[in-house]
Write a protein that holds these residues in place. Structure first.
Motif, mmCIF file in Angstrom:
data_model
loop_
_atom_site.group_PDB
_atom_site.id
_atom_site.type_symbol
_atom_site.label_atom_id
_atom_site.label_comp_id
_atom_site.label_asym_id
_atom_site.label_seq_id
_atom_site.Cartn_x
_atom_site.Cartn_y
_atom_site.Cartn_z
ATOM 1 N N MET A 415 0.833 -1.205 0.000
ATOM 2 C CA MET A 415 0.000 0.000 0.000
ATOM 3 C C MET A 415 0.868 1.255 0.000
ATOM 4 N N LEU A 416 1.925 1.244 0.803
ATOM 5 C CA LEU A 416 2.826 2.396 0.869
ATOM 6 C C LEU A 416 3.534 2.621 -0.472
ATOM 7 N N LYS A 417 3.948 1.536 -1.078
ATOM 8 C CA LYS A 417 4.613 1.670 -2.392
ATOM 9 C C LYS A 417 3.636 2.169 -3.443
ATOM 10 N N CYS A 418 2.356 1.741 -3.313
ATOM 11 C CA CYS A 418 1.334 2.218 -4.236
ATOM 12 C C CYS A 418 1.157 3.731 -4.100
ATOM 13 N N LEU A 419 1.363 4.252 -2.898
ATOM 14 C CA LEU A 419 1.259 5.688 -2.642
ATOM 15 C C LEU A 419 2.546 6.441 -2.980
ATOM 16 N N GLY A 420 3.561 5.698 -3.419
ATOM 17 C CA GLY A 420 4.780 6.333 -3.872
ATOM 18 C C GLY A 420 5.888 6.432 -2.858
ATOM 19 N N TYR A 421 5.806 5.666 -1.791
ATOM 20 C CA TYR A 421 6.837 5.736 -0.757
ATOM 21 C C TYR A 421 7.846 4.612 -0.903
ATOM 22 N N SER A 422 9.071 4.895 -0.487
ATOM 23 C CA SER A 422 10.105 3.868 -0.375
ATOM 24 C C SER A 422 10.023 3.301 1.025
ATOM 25 N N VAL A 423 10.031 1.984 1.153
ATOM 26 C CA VAL A 423 9.746 1.338 2.438
ATOM 27 C C VAL A 423 10.941 0.524 2.915
ATOM 28 N N ILE A 424 11.258 0.682 4.215
ATOM 29 C CA ILE A 424 12.208 -0.188 4.918
ATOM 30 C C ILE A 424 11.391 -0.922 5.978
ATOM 31 N N GLU A 442 18.022 8.371 5.786
ATOM 32 C CA GLU A 442 17.026 8.125 4.735
ATOM 33 C C GLU A 442 15.591 8.151 5.257
ATOM 34 N N ILE A 443 15.407 7.808 6.525
ATOM 35 C CA ILE A 443 14.056 7.590 7.078
ATOM 36 C C ILE A 443 13.453 8.914 7.524
ATOM 37 N N GLY A 444 12.273 9.238 6.954
ATOM 38 C CA GLY A 444 11.590 10.476 7.303
ATOM 39 C C GLY A 444 10.355 10.268 8.148
ATOM 40 N N CYS A 445 9.919 9.010 8.339
ATOM 41 C CA CYS A 445 8.716 8.732 9.129
ATOM 42 C C CYS A 445 8.718 7.255 9.520
ATOM 43 N N VAL A 446 8.035 6.935 10.640
ATOM 44 C CA VAL A 446 7.922 5.554 11.103
ATOM 45 C C VAL A 446 6.444 5.210 11.263
ATOM 46 N N LEU A 447 6.028 4.049 10.762
ATOM 47 C CA LEU A 447 4.691 3.495 10.975
ATOM 48 C C LEU A 447 4.869 2.201 11.743
ATOM 49 N N PRO A 493 2.968 9.547 19.508
ATOM 50 C CA PRO A 493 3.030 9.563 18.040
ATOM 51 C C PRO A 493 2.354 10.814 17.485
ATOM 52 N N GLN A 494 2.622 11.108 16.226
ATOM 53 C CA GLN A 494 1.953 12.240 15.589
ATOM 54 C C GLN A 494 0.538 11.879 15.138
ATOM 55 N N MET A 495 0.339 10.610 14.815
ATOM 56 C CA MET A 495 -0.964 10.168 14.330
ATOM 57 C C MET A 495 -1.271 8.784 14.881
ATOM 58 N N PHE A 496 -2.575 8.492 14.997
ATOM 59 C CA PHE A 496 -3.031 7.148 15.350
ATOM 60 C C PHE A 496 -3.825 6.617 14.159
ATOM 61 N N LEU A 497 -3.528 5.396 13.754
ATOM 62 C CA LEU A 497 -4.183 4.778 12.601
ATOM 63 C C LEU A 497 -4.819 3.471 13.055
ATOM 64 N N HIS A 498 -6.151 3.426 12.992
ATOM 65 C CA HIS A 498 -6.853 2.251 13.488
ATOM 66 C C HIS A 498 -6.948 1.151 12.447
ATOM 67 N N LYS A 499 -6.655 -0.075 12.869
ATOM 68 C CA LYS A 499 -6.777 -1.241 11.998
ATOM 69 C C LYS A 499 -8.205 -1.787 12.042
ATOM 70 N N PRO A 500 -8.692 -2.317 10.917
ATOM 71 C CA PRO A 500 -8.058 -2.330 9.596
ATOM 72 C C PRO A 500 -8.268 -0.990 8.902
ATOM 73 N N TYR A 501 -7.228 -0.438 8.333
ATOM 74 C CA TYR A 501 -7.359 0.856 7.658
ATOM 75 C C TYR A 501 -7.330 0.668 6.142
ATOM 76 N N ALA A 502 -8.040 1.547 5.475
ATOM 77 C CA ALA A 502 -8.092 1.518 4.007
ATOM 78 C C ALA A 502 -6.949 2.347 3.444
ATOM 79 N N ASP A 505 -7.303 5.945 4.243
ATOM 80 C CA ASP A 505 -6.941 6.289 5.623
ATOM 81 C C ASP A 505 -5.433 6.430 5.774
ATOM 82 N N LEU A 506 -4.697 5.499 5.172
ATOM 83 C CA LEU A 506 -3.235 5.550 5.238
ATOM 84 C C LEU A 506 -2.718 6.803 4.543
ATOM 85 N N LYS A 507 -3.278 7.116 3.389
ATOM 86 C CA LYS A 507 -2.852 8.301 2.643
ATOM 87 C C LYS A 507 -3.115 9.568 3.448
#
Length: 521
Positions: A415-424, A442-447, A493-502, A505-507
């Protein structure tokens, strides 16, 4: 003294009559006098006396000790033995059959009185104890079932996340008018409905995804009256008795709307085609005046002096006595298969905010549900959240993804790659720290997920912030956001993301972090 009922079992007529006169003389009521153990059992079942005076040596095939054992085990009635003998064998047998006293003939009136009063007291004590043990077992069983249901719901959420994510990714590559797209869209709708059902189960368990705030309970009721028109059928009227202002409670206004809708819907279905008037009321009540019978949850204890109530009364079919203990069980329904989450959800909402539900009902004479919440000071207001000094995620930065579930982690990565992000990607907190140190530039954010073995989400956040205090972090969990964020952790954290997220929601969460808009205290 209350006239308590005593049955006499004695095959000697003279002794039996003396015993009757003695008992009636000191204020007891004699239900019957019988001469055999078989008759004693029959009369005990029919009369249900408070106690039995039982001779040990009786006419017939059954002696008094055998009769006493059956009477006490079947009906819980205490027995005081009479005997002209006091030998060791009789005493040993009597001790193991529910005997609450032993008198040797001839006896005096004061001895009989003392033996009966002690028997009645011991019987009552054995019952305030058995009831307490039974309640404790019920509470333990409920806690065990809740833990199991919570674990299942969270695991189900993880699997739904994988299903929803894959379906959304598939839609990205399917032609707009194609049959496969229609099929995937239908499957996605079903998966989202399943996620809502899972959410209702979490609400029942007190783990819903909501934040609480102080609000006026009567005002919320008034604002939701128009939406109830679609619930109320022809022939049924809604009458309101709402306080002008207040009471003030701390909960979720969205959840309170669910409570009102579920209660009114339940009342409409109870009335059926017969028609009638439903009453919706609000008010306050002291904790001492809350009814002790038919309260849910059963282990509720008052934590405030005053409680606000939302009350719905209907003149419908009522609730059978045998169903009263089951009406808040998930999917229990006396209507038809597939219903039964409404009252369970209301219970979960009440439990989540320290509330309780009282139920009064008579079969064929209607029902009153009263949902109670602690009253809060009307001057209370939400504390504004403080900004956390972190830098927004820069475009083009890599994202560190942390989740111990392989399928969930792989789905999130796609999903992250679909949104254009590079993932570690990391499978846990320890690996995340190692990767963060190696790719720090390299890392600008953590999920990160919350529930992980070894190092959980909070521990991972704290460790990452010790390395880089300004790193933006999104915390993900199937648990309720308010419950997760109220833990008093030093790092947030800066944000809370509830599972299951679409995908949307991630974007949205990532966009908020990129703009520096998503900030928790």
């Amino acid at each position: 003294m209350d006239s308590r009922k005593i049955m006499i079992v004695e095959d000697n007529t003279t002794v039996a009559e003396d015993c009757r006169e003695c008992l009636e003389g000191i204020g007891y009521s004699v239900t019957s006098v019988v001469a055999s153990g078989e008759n004693a059992i029959e009369n005990a079942e029919a009369e249900r006396p408070d106690a039995v005076i039982m001779d040990i040596h009786l006419s017939g095939d059954m002696d008094g000790i055998e009769a006493a054992e059956k009477i006490h085990s079947r009906f819980g009635i205490p027995v005081v033995f009479l005997s002209a003998y006091s030998d060791r064998d009789l005493l040993e047998r009597a001790k193991h059959v529910g005997s609450f006293g032993y008198l040797v003939k001839p006896f005096e009136e004061r001895e009989l009185y003392a033996a009966l009063e002690m028997a009645l007291y011991r019987s009552k004590t054995e019952k305030e104890r058995k009831q307490a043990e039974q309640k404790e077992r019920q509470i333990q069983k409920a806690e065990s079932l809740n833990r199991m249901a919570g674990a299942i719901a969270h695991r189900f959420n993880n699997q739904l996340y994988v299903v929803i994510g894959n379906l959304e990714l598939a839609l990205e590559d399917l032609p707009a008018d194609s049959r496969p797209r229609q099929c995937v869209t239908t499957a996605l709708q079903a998966a989202n409905r399943s996620a809502k059902t899972s959410g209702l189960m979490l609400t029942y368990l007190g783990q819903g995804t909501v934040k609480g705030e102080p609000f006026d309970l009567s005002d919320v009721c008034r604002r939701n009256l128009p939406s109830l028109r679609s619930v109320i059928t022809d022939g049924i009227a809604l009458e309101t008795d709402l306080m002008d202002t207040g009471p003030i409670v701390r909960a979720s206004t969205n959840q309170m709307q669910q409570v009102i809708t579920h209660l009114i819907t339940n009342a409409v279905e109870a009335i059926g085609d017969s028609g009638g008037k439903i009453k919706l009321a609000t008010g306050t009540i002291s904790a001492d005046d809350i009814l002790e019978s038919h309260l849910a949850p059963t282990d509720w204890k008052p934590a405030a002096d005053s409680y606000a109530f939302l009350e719905v009364t209907d003149p419908g079919c009522g609730i059978a006595d045998e169903d009263m203990s089951k009406i808040f069980d998930p999917f229990f329904s006396t209507k038809f298969t597939g219903r039964g989450l409404g009252l369970a959800v209301i219970l979960g909402i009440a439990r989540q905010w320290g509330g309780v539900i009282s139920t009064e009902s008579r079969e064929g004479h209607g029902t009153t549900f009263r949902v109670l919440f602690p009253v809060v000071d009307d001057a209370i207001s939400l504390v504004p959240q403080k900004d956390t000094a972190v830098q927004p995620m820069l475009k083009g930065d890599s994202l560190l993804l942390v989740d111990d579930d392989d399928m969930v982690r792989e789905m999130a990565e796609q999903m992250l790659k679909c949104l254009g992000y590079s993932v570690i990607a990391a499978s846990g907190g320890a690996e995340a720290l190692d990767l963060f140190n190696r790719h720090r530039g390299e890392i600008g954010c953590v999920l990160t997920d919350l529930s992980m073995p070894g190092m959980n989400g909070w521990e991972t956040i704290a460790a990452l912030r010790r390395i880089d205090p300004n790193i933006p972090i999104i915390l993900s969990s199937g648990y309720d956001e308010a419950r997760v964020m109220d833990g008093g952790q030093s790092e947030r954290p800066q944000m809370f993301l509830h599972k299951p997220y679409a995908l949307a929601d991630l974007k949205a969460a990532l966009s908020a972090v990129e703009k520096g808009a998503g900030k928790h205290e």
